[in-house]
Design an enzyme around this catalytic site. Structure first.
Site, PDB file in Angstrom:
ATOM      1  N   GLY A 121       0.797  -1.230   0.000  1.00 17.99           N
ATOM      2  CA  GLY A 121       0.000   0.000   0.000  1.00 17.99           C
ATOM      3  C   GLY A 121       0.827   1.277   0.000  1.00 17.99           C
ATOM      4  N   GLY A 181       2.733   2.331  -2.464  1.00 14.93           N
ATOM      5  CA  GLY A 181       2.834   2.910  -3.814  1.00 14.93           C
ATOM      6  C   GLY A 181       3.858   2.218  -4.704  1.00 14.93           C
ATOM      7  N   LYS A 182       4.388   1.073  -4.259  1.00 12.76           N
ATOM      8  CA  LYS A 182       5.371   0.335  -5.071  1.00 12.76           C
ATOM      9  C   LYS A 182       4.781  -0.066  -6.419  1.00 12.76           C
ATOM     10  CE  LYS A 182       6.129  -3.300  -2.514  1.00 12.76           C
ATOM     11  NZ  LYS A 182       5.391  -3.316  -1.268  1.00 12.76           N
ATOM     12  N   GLU A 239       6.883  -8.270  -6.777  1.00 10.48           N
ATOM     13  CA  GLU A 239       6.732  -9.366  -5.822  1.00 10.48           C
ATOM     14  C   GLU A 239       7.026 -10.723  -6.478  1.00 10.48           C
ATOM     15  OE1 GLU A 239       5.834  -8.685  -2.673  1.00 10.48           O
ATOM     16  OE2 GLU A 239       4.875  -6.722  -2.786  1.00 10.48           O
TER      17      GLU A 239
END
Lengths: 294, 252
Positions: free
Chosen positions: A36, A38-39, A157
């Site tokens: 959450g 902003g990545k 990720e």
């Protein structure tokens, strides 16, 4: 060189990122922040899925949206939620994407068998992907991102679903790849990037908090990181006074790894801070570290 | 020594413009025409992967034809088709096949599980869509032609007139559809354009059936021909815009 120049992103009135400035050269960059922060928004702007509300992103001096397919031709991307066609085998799926990437069939077939060997899926190359585990799917995702031998490899990720052995293998692979390309790896798992990233980028409060190598970022807590054992009855008071980074039960007591400013107590043992310590400390509520190199 | 002022010829506006254009054209990569671009893309990707979902498309097309045929038959049982009425019917329903293909295989594409990966490939979904939509338009035109041929033998229609009427309607709708895709943001307004075509045609044929029939039949053959060609050109131009749509608007 990939340059993010004064980039801000808003969704309606909601601001996600403000005045981001980052330069990427060849090497591994670990984009480290909690969920959450902003990545993914930043990553989606780097792969042209989103456009900045303000500012620009340049590749070798030209704005990436203007480069259009020339930019996408040098781009490899693994999204956070990686989709696939369930009835396709990895080979069919990679052949399809290779075609979209403008790779000729003969060349694509050679590249695909090379990549499937690299991600250890050689034996499953003809099996339907609906029977695959999460880790196997993720490995197909990594292979598709590398299909066109990209100059910019962006992975959101990428280690989700991989077991420890696969993670280690993946880290080795990225180090090898990063010799002649930009590798940007977004994660909230510190160990994924700690040993391999040339630079760590942390995002907090819509801005870049730190951009430096692991050692320099870890050194921000130099002389402030300790371990000590406390009776269970005193644990709550201890937590209120110091910022606890990790806790475990040991020898009938609570063992704390914590951050303390000021004079240390004699029973405290000074320890070397790690990137994970800084990460946990930096994202603890209401805490800011001085001496950040942005 | 006499100091004479050297004469330096100063280029006029035209020469300057010509020189600037020459420098720019040498510095920039030549932009291929849209047709050449589509051909290069077709050669690099191939039919198999541009139409990865060919089986689904064929099945949807087959199912749509069956449904539309049964719909026509059941409507025909309630209201006997007159010749003029059929032309109205053809004009209103000609875009149906295109509409179905464009909705399921273009508008719905954002729901695809690998949308994000496809969008970051060299040839992204919008560039592929330009080729696919051109193909859909042409397939719909041929299928309409085939169905009109079958109807014409049964109801003694003027096949050529019915076919050109159908083609005019198809490309008018296809252009409108693409315009909505490129200019409108919300899904509701895009769907309203699709529904609007059907509703307006139904309204006109129901409430002023005779006037509408007369208008459609009074327009000379060649006017339909000109409208069809103009419609196709406009459609082709909008397809070209589709290839740069993602670059101009962002896609997520």
């Amino acid at each position: 060189m990939l340059v993010v120049n004064n980039v801000s992103k808003q969704f309606g009135n909601f601001s996600v990122l403000e005045d981001i400035n980052i330069e990427f050269n060849n090497g591994v960059y670990g984009l480290l922040a909690p969920n959450g922060a902003g990545k993914t928004t930043l990553i989606k702007m780097l792969v042209t899925l989103l456009f900045p509300t303000k500012g620009e992103i340049l590749y070798n001096g030209t704005e990436i949206t203007g480069l259009d397919e020339k930019y996408r031709d040098v781009l490899g991307y693994l999204p956070q939620e990686f989709g696939y066609y369930k009835n396709y085998s990895p080979e069919q799926y990679l052949l399809y994407l290779a075609a979209l990437k403008g790779i000729h069939k003969k060349q694509a077939k050679e590249r695909i068998s090379e990549l499937l060997r690299l991600v250890n899926l050689e034996e499953a190359s003809q099996k339907k992907m609906k029977k695959f585990s999460g880790g196997m799917i993720q490995r197909v995702g990594i292979a598709q991102a590398m299909l066109n031998d990209p100059k910019i490899l962006i992975l959101d990720e990428p280690t989700a679903g991989l077991d420890p052995k696969e993670r280690a293998r993946f880290r080795k692979l990225l180090t090898e790849l990063a010799r002649n390309r930009i590798v940007i790896l977004s994660t909230h798992i510190v160990s994924d990037v700690e040993s391999i990233a040339n630079e760590i980028i942390m995002i907090k409060d819509k801005a870049v908090l730190y951009k430096d190598n692991t050692e320099n970022i870890s050194n921000l807590l130099e002389g402030k990181m300790y371990e000590t054992e406390v009776d269970f009855s005193e644990a709550t008071t201890f937590r209120e006074r110091y910022t606890s980074i990790a806790e475990k039960r040991e020898n009938g007591k609570m063992k704390f790894r914590f951050v303390a400013n000021g004079e240390p107590h004699t029973e405290w043992k000074s320890v070397t801070p790690t990137l994970e310590d800084v990460f946990l400390y930096a994202y603890a509520d209401g805490i800011t570290l001085n001496g950040a190199s942005v | 020594m006499s100091r004479k002022k050297p004469h330096i010829p100063f280029p006029n506006e035209k020469v300057m413009e010509r020189e600037i254009e020459a420098i720019i054209s040498r510095g920039l990569d030549p932009t291929p025409s849209f047709g050449r671009y589509l051909l290069t893309m077709y050669r690099q990707i191939g039919f198999r992967y541009i139409f990865r979902d060919a089986t689904e498309i064929a099945f949807t097309l087959f199912l749509s034809i069956i449904i539309l045929t049964f719909l026509s038959i059941s409507v025909g049982n309630y209201a006997a088709f007159e010749q003029g009425n059929l032309y109205t019917w053809i004009f209103g329903w000609s875009p149906a096949l295109y509409m179905i293909m464009a909705y399921f295989f273009f508008m719905n594409k954002k729901q695809s599980p690998i949308y994000e990966v496809e969008m970051t490939c060299k040839y992204n979904m919008y560039q592929l869509a330009a080729f696919r939509m051109l193909f859909f338009g042409l397939v719909a035109m041929l299928m309409n032609g085939f169905m009109i041929f079958l109807i014409a033998s049964e109801y003694q229609l003027n096949f050529y007139f019915a076919f050109i009427l159908s083609t005019t309607s198809l490309f008018l709708f296809a252009t409108l559809f693409l315009y909505a895709q490129l200019k409108m943001k919300s899904l509701i307004s895009k769907l309203a354009v699709i529904a609007g075509w059907g509703l307006i045609n139904m309204f006109l044929s129901y409430f002023s059936s005779e006037v509408y029939q007369t208008i459609l039949q009074q327009i000379p053959f060649y006017v339909y021909g000109v409208i069809s060609i103009c419609g196709f050109i406009l459609y082709y131009k909008h397809l070209k815009k589709l290839t740069v749509y993602a670059r101009a608007k962002g896609v997520v």
